[in-house]
Design a protein around this motif. Structure first.
Motif, PDB file in Angstrom:
ATOM      1  N   THR A   1       0.843  -1.196   0.000  1.00 13.32           N
ATOM      2  CA  THR A   1       0.000   0.000   0.000  1.00 13.32           C
ATOM      3  C   THR A   1       0.875   1.242   0.000  1.00 13.32           C
ATOM      4  O   THR A   1       2.053   1.196   0.377  1.00 13.32           O
ATOM      5  N   LEU A   2       0.271   2.364  -0.405  1.00 12.06           N
ATOM      6  CA  LEU A   2       0.983   3.640  -0.335  1.00 12.06           C
ATOM      7  C   LEU A   2       1.306   4.002   1.107  1.00 12.06           C
ATOM      8  O   LEU A   2       2.353   4.595   1.385  1.00 12.06           O
ATOM      9  N   HIS A   3       0.406   3.656   2.012  1.00 12.71           N
ATOM     10  CA  HIS A   3       0.653   3.938   3.426  1.00 12.71           C
ATOM     11  C   HIS A   3       1.895   3.193   3.894  1.00 12.71           C
ATOM     12  O   HIS A   3       2.755   3.764   4.591  1.00 12.71           O
ATOM     13  N   ASP A   4       2.022   1.915   3.530  1.00 13.73           N
ATOM     14  CA  ASP A   4       3.219   1.149   3.890  1.00 13.73           C
ATOM     15  C   ASP A   4       4.476   1.818   3.345  1.00 13.73           C
ATOM     16  O   ASP A   4       5.502   1.910   4.025  1.00 13.73           O
ATOM     17  N   PHE A   5       4.393   2.254   2.089  1.00  8.80           N
ATOM     18  CA  PHE A   5       5.540   2.870   1.429  1.00  8.80           C
ATOM     19  C   PHE A   5       5.983   4.129   2.160  1.00  8.80           C
ATOM     20  O   PHE A   5       7.163   4.298   2.495  1.00  8.80           O
ATOM     21  N   LEU A   6       5.051   5.037   2.412  1.00  7.46           N
ATOM     22  CA  LEU A   6       5.408   6.305   3.047  1.00  7.46           C
ATOM     23  C   LEU A   6       5.839   6.104   4.498  1.00  7.46           C
ATOM     24  O   LEU A   6       6.727   6.809   4.995  1.00  7.46           O
ATOM     25  N   GLN A   7       5.229   5.133   5.181  1.00  5.59           N
ATOM     26  CA  GLN A   7       5.603   4.859   6.570  1.00  5.59           C
ATOM     27  C   GLN A   7       6.998   4.269   6.688  1.00  5.59           C
ATOM     28  O   GLN A   7       7.651   4.400   7.727  1.00  5.59           O
ATOM     29  N   ALA A   8       7.474   3.614   5.621  1.00  6.20           N
ATOM     30  CA  ALA A   8       8.806   3.013   5.655  1.00  6.20           C
ATOM     31  C   ALA A   8       9.916   4.051   5.549  1.00  6.20           C
ATOM     32  O   ALA A   8      11.065   3.773   5.898  1.00  6.20           O
ATOM     33  N   LEU A   9       9.587   5.240   5.070  1.00  8.77           N
ATOM     34  CA  LEU A   9      10.564   6.319   4.957  1.00  8.77           C
ATOM     35  C   LEU A   9      10.788   6.957   6.326  1.00  8.77           C
ATOM     36  O   LEU A   9       9.992   6.748   7.252  1.00  8.77           O
ATOM     37  N   PRO A  10      11.854   7.713   6.504  1.00  9.67           N
ATOM     38  CA  PRO A  10      12.172   8.251   7.829  1.00  9.67           C
ATOM     39  C   PRO A  10      10.989   8.965   8.486  1.00  9.67           C
ATOM     40  O   PRO A  10      10.350   9.828   7.878  1.00  9.67           O
ATOM     41  N   ALA A  11      10.712   8.571   9.726  1.00 10.04           N
ATOM     42  CA  ALA A  11       9.544   9.110  10.429  1.00 10.04           C
ATOM     43  C   ALA A  11       9.653  10.611  10.644  1.00 10.04           C
ATOM     44  O   ALA A  11       8.634  11.310  10.688  1.00 10.04           O
ATOM     45  N   SER A  12      10.884  11.128  10.759  1.00  4.51           N
ATOM     46  CA  SER A  12      11.056  12.556  11.029  1.00  4.51           C
ATOM     47  C   SER A  12      10.520  13.428   9.903  1.00  4.51           C
ATOM     48  O   SER A  12      10.106  14.568  10.124  1.00  4.51           O
ATOM     49  N   ALA A  13      10.497  12.890   8.667  1.00  7.27           N
ATOM     50  CA  ALA A  13       9.990  13.664   7.534  1.00  7.27           C
ATOM     51  C   ALA A  13       8.475  13.616   7.442  1.00  7.27           C
ATOM     52  O   ALA A  13       7.869  14.484   6.816  1.00  7.27           O
ATOM     53  N   ASN A  14       7.858  12.610   8.041  1.00  5.01           N
ATOM     54  CA  ASN A  14       6.394  12.485   8.093  1.00  5.01           C
ATOM     55  C   ASN A  14       5.764  12.606   6.705  1.00  5.01           C
ATOM     56  O   ASN A  14       4.887  13.442   6.467  1.00  5.01           O
ATOM     57  N   PHE A  15       6.206  11.765   5.778  1.00  2.00           N
ATOM     58  CA  PHE A  15       5.662  11.817   4.426  1.00  2.00           C
ATOM     59  C   PHE A  15       4.183  11.438   4.402  1.00  2.00           C
ATOM     60  O   PHE A  15       3.427  11.935   3.562  1.00  2.00           O
ATOM     61  N   THR A  16       3.771  10.571   5.306  1.00  2.00           N
ATOM     62  CA  THR A  16       2.347  10.233   5.382  1.00  2.00           C
ATOM     63  C   THR A  16       1.532  11.467   5.723  1.00  2.00           C
ATOM     64  O   THR A  16       0.477  11.715   5.130  1.00  2.00           O
ATOM     65  N   GLY A  17       2.026  12.243   6.677  1.00  2.00           N
ATOM     66  CA  GLY A  17       1.328  13.479   7.036  1.00  2.00           C
ATOM     67  C   GLY A  17       1.314  14.482   5.903  1.00  2.00           C
ATOM     68  O   GLY A  17       0.320  15.177   5.686  1.00  2.00           O
ATOM     69  N   LEU A  18       2.410  14.560   5.134  1.00  2.00           N
ATOM     70  CA  LEU A  18       2.482  15.500   4.016  1.00  2.00           C
ATOM     71  C   LEU A  18       1.468  15.155   2.930  1.00  2.00           C
ATOM     72  O   LEU A  18       1.025  16.030   2.186  1.00  2.00           O
ATOM     73  N   SER A  19       1.111  13.881   2.822  1.00  2.00           N
ATOM     74  CA  SER A  19       0.141  13.484   1.808  1.00  2.00           C
ATOM     75  C   SER A  19      -1.286  13.826   2.215  1.00  2.00           C
ATOM     76  O   SER A  19      -2.204  13.717   1.403  1.00  2.00           O
ATOM     77  N   GLY A  20      -1.479  14.260   3.460  1.00  2.00           N
ATOM     78  CA  GLY A  20      -2.825  14.531   3.947  1.00  2.00           C
ATOM     79  C   GLY A  20      -3.084  15.972   4.320  1.00  2.00           C
ATOM     80  O   GLY A  20      -4.113  16.274   4.940  1.00  2.00           O
ATOM     81  N   ARG A  21      -2.178  16.884   3.958  1.00  2.00           N
ATOM     82  CA  ARG A  21      -2.403  18.296   4.278  1.00  2.00           C
ATOM     83  C   ARG A  21      -2.092  19.148   3.057  1.00  2.00           C
ATOM     84  O   ARG A  21      -1.348  18.764   2.172  1.00  2.00           O
ATOM     85  N   GLY A  22      -2.676  20.351   3.020  1.00  2.00           N
ATOM     86  CA  GLY A  22      -2.467  21.249   1.901  1.00  2.00           C
ATOM     87  C   GLY A  22      -1.053  21.808   1.886  1.00  2.00           C
ATOM     88  O   GLY A  22      -0.432  22.015   2.934  1.00  2.00           O
TER      89      GLY A  22
END
Length: 513
Positions: free
Chosen positions: A202-223
Motif C-alpha cells: 500500500t501507499l501507506h506502507d511505502f510512506l511509513q517506511a521512509l524516515p519518520a522525522s519527515a512524516n511523508f504520510t502526514g504531508l500526503s494529507g495536508r495542503g
C-alpha cells in the motif's frame, strides 16, 4: 479446449535511425489457435512463466525491465514471457513529442530531476544519452501587463540574487526544507536494494517506511500552502513563486494540492540541472521494452481481469474490430490508472482494497512557433526575452506556463523560436495571436489524464490489489513523476519475484513431502 485470438505487435530498432526518434517496424499477426492448455504447478504447460502488463508508458516499460531481471534470478522452465497491452496506437503513454516545422519537441513529461536514480540507471542500461535542459531567465506573470523577473532558472533558489533580493532568507529556508525532504525520501533506494528487499502493498506502507522525522504520510494529507505557512514561510513567497511552480507542473494551486505533491513540483530548486532523453523521452520506453523482450500489443484494451485460482489470473482483451481474446497469466501488473482504464476485476475470493476514486487532471500542451509579444507582459520591445513566463494562481490568464522549448535532438530551432504553452483546456486562438503575433505554426495535444488531481484529504490506496495482481499506477496518488513510476515499477517487480519464489518453495516442499 479454448479459443485464443491475439493481435501481436513485434518491433525492432532499425540500424539507421532518423534524427528525431526511432522507427519501429510494426508487424500485426492475426492468430486464431485452438489449444488445450493446462496448469502445471502454476506454470502453463508451454513452459513459460507469464506476466501481463497493462499500459506501455514509463511505468509499464520500467516494470517490464525490472520484472525480466528479477525473474531471471529464479528458475522457471521455459523462461519468462511478458505481454504488454496498450489501448492506444503508440507506446510511451504521457511521454510524447510532436513536430513543428520538421523538428521534434516534447509535449508530455519533459524532464527528470538530477537526483532521479532509477531514471538515470535506466537511461544508462538503455544505452541512451542525457540532454541537459536548456534554461534562461524566468519570471512571474501575476496579471496581464505585469512581469516580475526572478533571475536564472538554472541556478539554485538559494544562490539566485533576484530571489534572495525579493524573498530574503525565506528562499534559503525553503531550499533547506526541500533538500532535507528529498534526502529523506531517497531512503527508498536503500530499502529496495537491501537483502531481502522491502516491498510495499500500500501507499501507506511505502510512506511509513521512509524516515519518520519527515512524516511523508502526514504531508500526503495536508495542503501545501498550509504546510509552508506552518514552517514560517511568508505569504508573498507562497502566493508567487510556489503558486506559479505548482501551476506550471500540476495545473493546480498550492491551497488545494497536497504537500507531498507540492514538494515534487518544487524540485526545480536543485543545484544541478534537469535532463531529458536525447532524441525524445519516449525512446526510453521503446528501449526498455525491447531489452525486456516484451511482446507489445497496441490498440488492445484490457476489459476484464478474472481470478481463476491461487496460481493464475485470466485477462480479457478487446482487439481491433471488437473481437475478444482471453489468456491466462501468473501475474498481472496494472500500469495505468484503474479509474481511467475501466477494467472489471472479477471472481476474487476476498474483497479488493479500495483504490483512490479521484479524478485525473487534464493538461493541454500547445507548441507555438513565433516571437513573443513582450508588451503583453509589460516589457519593452527591446527588452531581453525571458525563457519562462510562470503564472501564479488567480492571474486571470487562460494558461499556466509559457516556456521556450528546444528540439529533442539537441539542435537549435530553425528560424523563430518554439514555445510550449501549458493550460487545462485549449488556449483561445485570440490569446495565442495576441501573445505570438504572426505565429507560423501551432500544434496541440491534450492529455485527459496527465496526472491525478491531488486533493486534501488524499486517500492512500493500494499498490497490490490481490496476490498476483499489482497496481503499479497506484503510487501516482501520492505524487506523480517519471521517477515515482519507476520506483513503483521496481516495487512491482520485487512483489512478483517475492511471490514467485514463495510459490517455488511451496512446490519444492510439496514434491519432497
Amino acid at each position: 479446449g479454448r479459443v485464443h485470438a491475439a493481435h501481436q505487435r513485434s518491433f525492432e530498432r532499425e540500424k539507421k535511425m532518423p534524427p528525431f526518434g526511432v522507427v519501429l517496424q510494426v508487424v500485426f499477426l492475426q492468430l486464431v489457435v485452438v489449444t488445450c492448455s493446462r496448469r502445471v504447478d502454476g506454470v502453463l504447460a508451454s513452459g513459460n512463466f507469464r506476466v501481463a502488463i497493462i499500459g506501455a508508458g514509463v511505468g509499464g516499460s520500467a516494470a517490464a525491465h525490472y520484472i525480466r531481471n528479477s525473474l531471471q534470478q529464479e528458475s522457471f522452465n521455459g523462461g519468462v514471457a511478458i505481454d504488454v497491452f496498450e489501448r492506444s496506437d503508440r507506446l510511451c503513454g504521457r511521454l510524447r513529442s510532436m513536430t513543428v516545422d520538421g523538428q521534434e519537441y516534447e509535449v508530455g513529461a519533459a524532464v527528470a530531476h538530477p537526483k532521479n536514480k532509477y531514471m538515470a540507471d535506466l537511461l544508462e542500461i538503455s544505452g541512451l544519452q542525457k540532454l541537459a535542459a536548456a534554461t534562461g531567465d524566468f519570471g512571474l506573470v501575476p496579471a496581464a501587463g505585469k512581469y516580475i523577473s526572478l533571475g536564472d532558472a538554472s541556478k539554485s533558489w538559494s544562490e539566485d540574487f533576484h530571489l534572495l533580493f525579493r524573498y530574503g532568507h525565506y528562499i534559503v529556508e525553503l531550499d533547506l526544507i526541500l533538500g532535507y525532504l528529498f534526502s529523506e525520501f531517497s531512503d527508498v533506494y536503500e530499502l529496495q536494494a537491501q537483502t531481502p528487499p522491502r516491498t510495499f502493498a500500500t501507499l501507506h506502507d511505502f510512506l511509513q517506511a521512509l524516515p519518520a522525522s519527515a512524516n511523508f504520510t502526514g504531508l500526503s494529507g495536508r495542503g501545501f500552502s498550509e504546510f509552508l505557512k506552518s514552517e514560517g514561510l511568508p505569504g508573498e513567497l507562497i502566493n508567487e513563486l510556489v503558486s506559479a511552480t505548482v501551476q506550471a507542473v500540476y495545473n493546480q494551486d498550492g491551497d488545494t494540492i497536497t504537500a507531498l505533491s507540492g514538494m515534487t513540483s518544487l524540485a526545480r530548486s536543485a543545484n544541478d540541472r534537469y535532463w531529458s532523453v536525447l532524441g525524445g523521452n519516449q525512446r526510453l520506453c521503446e528501449s526498455l521494452l525491447t531489452k525486456a523482450n516484451a511482446t507489445v500489443n497496441l490498440n488492445q484494451t484490457v476489459t476484464h481481469i478474472r481470478y481463476n485460482d491461487e496460481s493464475s489470473l485470466s485477462v480479457t482483451v478487446q482487439l481491433p474490430g471488437g473481437l475478444l481474446a482471453e489468456e491466462q497469466y501468473d501475474f498481472v501488473v496494472i500500469a495505468a490508472p484503474i479509474n481511467m482504464a475501466n477494467i472489471s476485476l472479477e471472481g476474487f475470493p476476498t474483497a479488493l482494497p479500495a483504490f483512490n476514486p479521484g479524478v485525473g487532471q487534464r493538461t493541454t500542451s500547445t507548441l507555438v512557433k513565433g516571437d513573443v509579444n513582450l508588451t503583453f507582459f509589460g516589457l519593452s520591445e527591446s527588452a531581453p526575452v525571458p525563457w519562462v513566463f510562470a503564472m501564479p494562481a488567480g492571474n486571470g490568464l487562460p494558461v499556466s506556463l509559457i516556456e521556450r522549448t528546444p528540439p529533442v535532438d539537441g539542435s537549435a530551432t530553425q528560424g523563430r523560436p518554439v514555445w510550449k504553452v501549458q493550460s487545462t483546456d485549449a488556449v483561445p486562438e485570440e490569446f495565442l495571436n495576441t501573445v505570438f503575433p504572426g505565429n507560423s505554426a501551432v500544434v496541440t495535444h491534450t492529455f485527459e489524464f496527465a496526472y491525478p488531481h491531488f486533493a486534501v484529504p488524499n486517500a492512500l490506496g493500494p499498490l497490490q490489489l490481490s496476490p498476483r495482481l499489482i497496481y503499479n499506477s497506484g503510487i501516482e496518488w501520492a505524487s506523480s513523476a517519471m521517477e515515482m513510476s519507476c520506483i513503483s515499477a521496481k516495487n512491482s517487480a520485487l512483489l512478483v519475484a517475492k511471490e514467485a519464489a514463495a510459490a517455488a518453495r511451496a512446490r519444492s516442499a510439496s514434491s519432497h513431502g
